[in-house]
Design a protein around this motif. Structure first.
Motif, mmCIF file in Angstrom:
data_model
loop_
_atom_site.group_PDB
_atom_site.id
_atom_site.type_symbol
_atom_site.label_atom_id
_atom_site.label_comp_id
_atom_site.label_asym_id
_atom_site.label_seq_id
_atom_site.Cartn_x
_atom_site.Cartn_y
_atom_site.Cartn_z
ATOM 1 N N VAL A 1 9.904 17.485 -40.390
ATOM 2 C CA VAL A 1 9.202 16.237 -40.104
ATOM 3 C C VAL A 1 8.110 16.528 -39.078
ATOM 4 O O VAL A 1 8.380 17.111 -38.014
ATOM 5 C CB VAL A 1 10.171 15.163 -39.579
ATOM 6 C CG1 VAL A 1 9.408 13.869 -39.273
ATOM 7 C CG2 VAL A 1 11.275 14.898 -40.586
ATOM 8 N N GLU A 2 6.912 16.136 -39.413
ATOM 9 C CA GLU A 2 5.770 16.402 -38.534
ATOM 10 C C GLU A 2 5.974 15.745 -37.169
ATOM 11 O O GLU A 2 6.283 14.546 -37.065
ATOM 12 C CB GLU A 2 4.505 15.864 -39.202
ATOM 13 C CG GLU A 2 3.224 16.141 -38.435
ATOM 14 C CD GLU A 2 2.003 15.560 -39.117
ATOM 15 O OE1 GLU A 2 0.932 16.182 -39.049
ATOM 16 O OE2 GLU A 2 2.125 14.481 -39.738
ATOM 17 N N GLY A 3 5.811 16.552 -36.116
ATOM 18 C CA GLY A 3 5.885 16.033 -34.760
ATOM 19 C C GLY A 3 7.288 15.912 -34.201
ATOM 20 O O GLY A 3 7.448 15.588 -33.018
ATOM 21 N N SER A 4 8.314 16.190 -34.993
ATOM 22 C CA SER A 4 9.685 16.028 -34.482
ATOM 23 C C SER A 4 10.193 17.271 -33.780
ATOM 24 O O SER A 4 10.944 17.194 -32.800
ATOM 25 C CB SER A 4 10.638 15.657 -35.611
ATOM 26 O OG SER A 4 10.759 16.737 -36.533
ATOM 27 N N GLY A 5 9.809 18.441 -34.264
ATOM 28 C CA GLY A 5 10.281 19.692 -33.679
ATOM 29 C C GLY A 5 11.672 20.080 -34.117
ATOM 30 O O GLY A 5 12.178 21.136 -33.720
ATOM 31 N N ASN A 6 12.330 19.270 -34.925
ATOM 32 C CA ASN A 6 13.685 19.572 -35.396
ATOM 33 C C ASN A 6 13.664 19.720 -36.911
ATOM 34 O O ASN A 6 13.239 18.800 -37.627
ATOM 35 C CB ASN A 6 14.658 18.454 -35.006
ATOM 36 C CG ASN A 6 14.824 18.352 -33.496
ATOM 37 O OD1 ASN A 6 14.807 19.371 -32.798
ATOM 38 N ND2 ASN A 6 14.971 17.138 -32.990
ATOM 39 N N LYS B 1 3.990 13.192 -41.798
ATOM 40 C CA LYS B 1 4.117 14.144 -42.901
ATOM 41 C C LYS B 1 5.518 14.742 -42.932
ATOM 42 O O LYS B 1 6.030 15.206 -41.906
ATOM 43 C CB LYS B 1 3.065 15.254 -42.754
ATOM 44 C CG LYS B 1 2.966 16.208 -43.915
ATOM 45 C CD LYS B 1 1.838 17.210 -43.682
ATOM 46 C CE LYS B 1 1.666 18.151 -44.841
ATOM 47 N NZ LYS B 1 0.559 19.135 -44.602
ATOM 48 N N VAL B 2 6.116 14.743 -44.115
ATOM 49 C CA VAL B 2 7.443 15.324 -44.323
ATOM 50 C C VAL B 2 7.330 16.411 -45.386
ATOM 51 O O VAL B 2 6.706 16.193 -46.439
ATOM 52 C CB VAL B 2 8.465 14.253 -44.754
ATOM 53 C CG1 VAL B 2 9.835 14.878 -44.982
ATOM 54 C CG2 VAL B 2 8.551 13.141 -43.720
#
Length: 260
Positions: free
Chosen positions: A152-157, A178-179
């Protein structure tokens, strides 16, 4: 002389049957016996045994079973297996092929990096304990896959799932996030592509759709009423004009009074 010839003729007539029977008997004894051969019909071949003599020959039909070659059912062989690459935890296509003889889609070698999976939808969850979160659904590639990774964009996980997984639940997403989904095997991982990545778009709620439908229907009804009112008004105006013009021309006394 005449009596002598008559006696000879009578003697010949008497002796001719005896001579004929004697000659026929001698010919029958002197002629070789006819040997009939036994004929055996084996399917379409005829075999004659010359070493056996029979007074009455007989025909024996012998059926030789033909070697049966294994018959393939072309309808089954040419039919794709009932395998849906978008369903979770289903039986591998190779096992279905071994059991039913159907065709599986082409699969790349396990020593090659897998092709990219295809994201089918990003669906918001509206009920249950995961309400408000987003469910990612994807379809498997035609490759040997050992696991999947959802980014997942921006999640870091990054979330990892087994080879039988086809969906994952991520947190709430902002519109435009964005996924991406990657396929992984021992040779590496798939590359990102237009169909393995998708941006989240908030779907319209049911209330908004109903409101838009009501507004649209009201606008259409108002337009119809306006059109009907205009048509009726013009019709009344035309009828009034016809009555006025018809009343003035049809009364000659009115004209004479006005003229005097």
């Amino acid at each position: 002389m005449g009596s002598l010839c008559g006696n000879l003729a009578v003697l010949l007539l008497f002796l001719s049957p005896l001579m004929h029977s004697h000659l026929f008997a001698r010919a029958s004894t002197s002629s070789p016996s006819i040997t009939r051969k036994k004929a055996i019909n084996v399917e379409h071949f005829t075999i004659v045994n010359p070493n056996t003599d029979y007074d009455d020959f007989s025909i024996v039909h012998e059926v030789v079973p033909s070697a049966k070659s294994p018959r393939l059912n072309s309808e089954v062989v040419n039919t794709p297996c009932e395998y849906n690459s978008c369903l979770e935890n289903q039986e591998p296509c190779e096992m279905i092929k071994a059991r039913e003889g159907c065709l599986c889609p082409g699969v790349s070698d396990e020593d090659s990096p897998p092709h990219a999976p295809r994201i089918e939808t990003l669906r918001p969850i509206t009920t249950g304990e995961n309400a408000g979160k987003i469910e990612v659904q994807w379809c498997a590639p035609d490759s040997v896959v050992s696991s999947y990774k959802v980014t997942v964009e921006g999640s870091g996980n990054d979330l990892e799932f087994g080879d039988g997984a086809r969906r994952a639940t991520v947190g709430s997403l902002e519109v435009g996030t964005k996924v991406c989904v990657e396929a992984i095997n021992k040779a590496g991982h798939s590359s990102y592509s237009d169909f393995s990545c998708k941006r989240y778009e908030r779907p319209e709620s049911l209330e908004l759709q109903l409101l838009a439908g009501v507004i649209g229907g009201g606008i259409v009804l108002i337009l119809l009423l306006i059109i009907v009112a205009v048509v009726l008004c013009r019709r009344k105006m035309c009828q009034k004009a016809q009555r006025e013009s018809g009343g003035g021309l049809g009364n000659p006394s009115y004209k004479s009074e006005r003229a005097s």
